[in-house]
Design a protein around this motif. Structure first.
Motif, mmCIF file in Angstrom:
data_model
loop_
_atom_site.group_PDB
_atom_site.id
_atom_site.type_symbol
_atom_site.label_atom_id
_atom_site.label_comp_id
_atom_site.label_asym_id
_atom_site.label_seq_id
_atom_site.Cartn_x
_atom_site.Cartn_y
_atom_site.Cartn_z
ATOM 1 N N LYS A 78 2.932 4.296 -5.388
ATOM 2 C CA LYS A 78 1.547 4.596 -5.761
ATOM 3 C C LYS A 78 0.906 3.428 -6.504
ATOM 4 N N THR A 79 1.683 2.744 -7.319
ATOM 5 C CA THR A 79 1.145 1.591 -8.044
ATOM 6 C C THR A 79 0.743 0.483 -7.084
ATOM 7 N N VAL A 80 1.570 0.255 -6.069
ATOM 8 C CA VAL A 80 1.237 -0.775 -5.082
ATOM 9 C C VAL A 80 0.020 -0.366 -4.263
ATOM 10 N N ALA A 81 -0.080 0.920 -3.928
ATOM 11 C CA ALA A 81 -1.205 1.375 -3.106
ATOM 12 C C ALA A 81 -2.526 1.280 -3.857
ATOM 13 N N ASN A 82 -2.515 1.503 -5.166
ATOM 14 C CA ASN A 82 -3.746 1.472 -5.968
ATOM 15 C C ASN A 82 -4.055 0.086 -6.526
ATOM 16 N N HIS A 83 -3.189 -0.872 -6.260
ATOM 17 C CA HIS A 83 -3.408 -2.208 -6.804
ATOM 18 C C HIS A 83 -4.507 -2.928 -6.033
ATOM 19 N N VAL A 84 -5.395 -3.594 -6.780
ATOM 20 C CA VAL A 84 -6.485 -4.347 -6.155
ATOM 21 C C VAL A 84 -5.906 -5.596 -5.511
ATOM 22 N N LYS A 85 -6.179 -5.756 -4.237
ATOM 23 C CA LYS A 85 -5.611 -6.873 -3.504
ATOM 24 C C LYS A 85 -6.283 -8.184 -3.903
ATOM 25 N N MET A 86 -5.481 -9.215 -4.024
ATOM 26 C CA MET A 86 -5.977 -10.543 -4.362
ATOM 27 C C MET A 86 -6.197 -11.344 -3.084
ATOM 28 N N PRO A 87 -7.377 -11.905 -2.878
ATOM 29 C CA PRO A 87 -7.613 -12.685 -1.646
ATOM 30 C C PRO A 87 -6.862 -14.017 -1.678
ATOM 31 N N TYR A 88 -6.415 -14.424 -0.509
ATOM 32 C CA TYR A 88 -5.739 -15.707 -0.332
ATOM 33 C C TYR A 88 -6.538 -16.531 0.670
ATOM 34 N N TYR A 89 -6.537 -17.850 0.462
ATOM 35 C CA TYR A 89 -7.284 -18.763 1.313
ATOM 36 C C TYR A 89 -6.351 -19.856 1.824
ATOM 37 N N SER A 90 -6.615 -20.286 3.039
ATOM 38 C CA SER A 90 -5.873 -21.425 3.563
ATOM 39 C C SER A 90 -6.323 -22.694 2.843
ATOM 40 N N LEU A 91 -5.570 -23.767 3.023
ATOM 41 C CA LEU A 91 -5.926 -25.016 2.357
ATOM 42 C C LEU A 91 -7.260 -25.557 2.873
ATOM 43 N N GLU A 92 -7.558 -25.334 4.148
ATOM 44 C CA GLU A 92 -8.844 -25.778 4.680
ATOM 45 C C GLU A 92 -9.984 -25.003 4.025
ATOM 46 N N GLU A 93 -9.829 -23.689 3.901
ATOM 47 C CA GLU A 93 -10.874 -22.886 3.258
ATOM 48 C C GLU A 93 -11.019 -23.243 1.790
ATOM 49 N N ALA A 94 -9.909 -23.448 1.102
ATOM 50 C CA ALA A 94 -9.986 -23.812 -0.316
ATOM 51 C C ALA A 94 -10.634 -25.177 -0.514
ATOM 52 N N SER A 95 -10.369 -26.116 0.393
ATOM 53 C CA SER A 95 -10.979 -27.442 0.256
ATOM 54 C C SER A 95 -12.494 -27.374 0.428
ATOM 55 N N HIS A 96 -12.981 -26.510 1.323
ATOM 56 C CA HIS A 96 -14.424 -26.341 1.474
ATOM 57 C C HIS A 96 -15.018 -25.639 0.249
ATOM 58 N N MET A 97 -14.325 -24.676 -0.301
ATOM 59 C CA MET A 97 -14.832 -23.984 -1.481
ATOM 60 C C MET A 97 -14.936 -24.913 -2.684
ATOM 61 N N LEU A 98 -13.993 -25.827 -2.817
ATOM 62 C CA LEU A 98 -13.956 -26.740 -3.959
ATOM 63 C C LEU A 98 -14.669 -28.052 -3.678
ATOM 64 N N ALA A 99 -15.160 -28.259 -2.445
ATOM 65 C CA ALA A 99 -15.771 -29.538 -2.057
ATOM 66 C C ALA A 99 -14.807 -30.680 -2.338
ATOM 67 N N LEU A 100 -13.571 -30.506 -1.906
ATOM 68 C CA LEU A 100 -12.492 -31.441 -2.194
ATOM 69 C C LEU A 100 -11.813 -31.838 -0.893
ATOM 70 N N ASP A 101 -11.349 -33.074 -0.842
ATOM 71 C CA ASP A 101 -10.661 -33.545 0.344
ATOM 72 C C ASP A 101 -9.362 -32.764 0.551
ATOM 73 N N TYR A 102 -9.027 -32.528 1.820
ATOM 74 C CA TYR A 102 -7.844 -31.728 2.131
ATOM 75 C C TYR A 102 -6.571 -32.387 1.618
ATOM 76 N N LYS A 103 -6.446 -33.696 1.766
ATOM 77 C CA LYS A 103 -5.250 -34.395 1.317
ATOM 78 C C LYS A 103 -5.119 -34.368 -0.200
ATOM 79 N N VAL A 104 -6.242 -34.479 -0.890
ATOM 80 C CA VAL A 104 -6.213 -34.414 -2.356
ATOM 81 C C VAL A 104 -5.807 -33.023 -2.818
ATOM 82 N N LEU A 105 -6.313 -31.988 -2.155
ATOM 83 C CA LEU A 105 -5.952 -30.619 -2.519
ATOM 84 C C LEU A 105 -4.466 -30.359 -2.294
ATOM 85 N N ALA A 106 -3.947 -30.798 -1.150
ATOM 86 C CA ALA A 106 -2.522 -30.605 -0.884
ATOM 87 C C ALA A 106 -1.665 -31.372 -1.873
#
Length: 533
Positions: free
Chosen positions: A64-92
């Motif tokens: 029940k605890t797992v079912a009621n837990h708010v899910k945390m979103p995950y992003y790929s490195l490409e999506e995170a680099s666009h969100m941060l306006a950061l180069d992909y190689k620098v992010l990795a």
């Protein structure tokens, strides 16, 4: 020479199942499965009588605890680099190790949320899933598969892809805002395997001049001219010539530094004396000599404690190269001096970064294998609160005792056997399964119950329902004395047939070994044991 194995030595049942021996029922009766108690009668014809205690009933609060837990979103490195306006190689690169050479102990200014080559990551900040890269269809792909060589084997392989959580993206964003120079250096030198402190110096980084250094050109003096209102104007360049020297005033002479001695040719001692005499007469004609005076307060107090804080700070602030005449240095020596100064400034800057990283939550969490299954820190803390409620409810109600007569000896598990073993297989364990302790020689009482919160190749992470002596914090993920790291042979699975459906969701990290599995049963069982790194 014959060596006897004590595991196969026959022992009488009366010695191992004497009256008062703590045992646990592991037979086919599911109502009493996992209940522990004491032997009440000596074994007769392979049967004994036991008295078990039912203090803790069955519960489903983990699922029940797992079912009621708010899910945390995950992003790929490409999506995170666009969100941060950061180069992909620098992010990795910033998500892994960034080594700055500083003997004898190097700096590591990377976040270390993922170490791809070592197959390690930090729970809650990264997760790993697989994507099979199959060869394209057609005649070419069939020909490669028929060859049977390395190329044919590489036609259908699995790639491990890394995703960063929203918490990890926020950590990188705060890192960028706090120390933008680190990302500037990584963007310019993303190909470097290691860095040096002088590259992170916040000082002047202008390129050297044609002379090989940044010093002013000989024969010219660059100085700031101060106006009457105290404001600085553009630097003025003043040169010395023979015709203009007699027309210069005393105030202008104080701004002139004669560095043209090498440009004036002197062919004989007579000409040198005449030149000195003419310059002396020229200075006399300019008027009275102006002497700069400096007031010095002498202190005859020998007590060092009377030294003011300003004086102490002035004595401590010593900058490299301030007391060195740079005009006397060669270009190579000047470069070495500037690099030494920048290296000292860079070390101070790197120490600030290291102190800031030590304050972050990610540095307090453990690195786990890609093949591990685990719950995030927030979910473990919620699970702990629910376990506290469950424990308080159970101990407030009176327990029930059962007298089991004629129990086969094979249905009883004696506490702390040697060698250790478990009635349940390692492949049967899954996250949120309920377990009970089988040994009492590891600082945890026999029969103590808990919940599985981490599954690794050789051990389990268990969150106990109550504090135990040898408990820990599971690397700062739960309260002290509530976590336990135990081998598979030290616990018994009380709910081996319970299926938890969170493995199919992408917010929780599943085992790498279960990648590509379409069956829920196969995903839940045996995932962490099939692939080991």
């Amino acid at each position: 020479f014959l060596v006897k194995d004590e595991r196969f030595i026959d022992r009488p049942l009366k010695a191992s199942l004497a009256v008062g021996t703590p045992v646990m029922y592991v037979g086919s009766k599911q109502n009493f499965y996992g209940l522990y108690g004491l032997v009440t009668s000596a074994p007769q014809n392979g049967f004994v009588d036991v008295r078990v205690l039912s203090r803790f009933g069955k519960t489903d609060f983990p699922s029940k605890t797992v079912a009621n837990h708010v899910k945390m979103p995950y992003y790929s490195l490409e999506e995170a680099s666009h969100m941060l306006a950061l180069d992909y190689k620098v992010l990795a690169r910033i998500c892994s190790q960034v080594i700055v050479v500083n003997k004898p102990r190097d700096f590591d200014i990377g976040l270390n949320v993922k170490l791809y080559k070592k197959r390690l990551l930090i729970p809650g900040y990264c997760k790993v899933y697989s994507a099979s890269s199959s060869a394209s269809g057609g005649g070419g792909g069939n020909n490669k598969s028929q060859r049977g060589g390395k190329k044919g084997k590489q036609g259908n392989k699995e790639r491990l892809l890394v995703k960063v959580s929203e918490k990890g993206v926020d950590l990188i964003r705060r890192y960028m805002e706090k120390f933008p120079q680190v990302f500037s250096v990584l963007r310019c030198k993303h190909y470097s395997k290691q860095f040096y402190p002088d590259e992170f110096s916040p000082g002047d980084n202008r390129p050297p001049t044609k002379n090989g250094d940044n010093r002013p050109t000989r024969g010219a003096v660059h100085s700031d001219v101060v106006s009457a209102d105290g404001a600085k104007t553009q630097p003025a360049t003043t040169t010395i010539t023979a015709g203009s020297a007699t027309e210069t005033s005393a105030s202008d002479l104080s701004l002139i530094v004669n560095e043209t001695a090498e440009e004036l040719p002197v062919h004989s001692e007579l000409e040198l004396e005449l030149a000195d005499h003419s310059s002396a007469s020229m200075l006399v004609s300019l008027g009275p000599e102006v002497i700069a005076e400096e007031e010095i307060v002498m202190s005859f107090d020998d007590d060092p404690s009377t030294t003011t804080a300003a004086q102490a700070q002035e004595e401590e602030e010593v900058f490299i190269g301030d007391d060195i005449n740079t005009d006397e240095l060669s270009a190579d020596d000047y470069k070495m001096l500037i690099r030494t100064k920048r290296s000292a400034e860079g070390k101070k800057f790197l120490q600030r970064i290291n102190d800031w990283l030590q304050e972050q939550e990610a540095t307090q969490l453990p690195l786990v294998e890609f093949s591990s299954k685990f719950l995030t820190k927030e979910l473990i803390q919620r699970m702990e609160k629910e376990a506290d409620k469950y424990y308080q409810e159970q101990i407030s109600t009176p327990p029930k005792a059962y007298h089991l007569k004629g129990v086969p000896v094979s249905h009883l598990y004696v506490s702390t056997p040697n060698p250790p073993w478990s009635p349940t297989k390692a492949e049967s364990f899954s996250l949120c399964h309920r377990v009970a302790m089988l040994r009492c020689d590891q600082g945890i009482p026999f029969g103590t119950q808990g919940t599985v919160v981490g599954i690794h190749s050789n051990f389990l992470e268990v969150l106990t329902d109550c504090p135990v002596i040898k408990g820990n914090t599971l690397h700062n993920r739960c309260s002290n004395h509530r976590g336990a790291i135990l081998p598979y042979t030290s616990v018994i699975n009380l709910t081996p047939n319970v299926k938890i459906q969170y493995d199919s969701d992408e917010d929780e990290v599943r085992s790498v070994a279960s990648r590509g599995s379409k069956s829920t049963t196969k995903t839940m069982h045996g995932g962490g044991k099939q692939q080991q790194h």
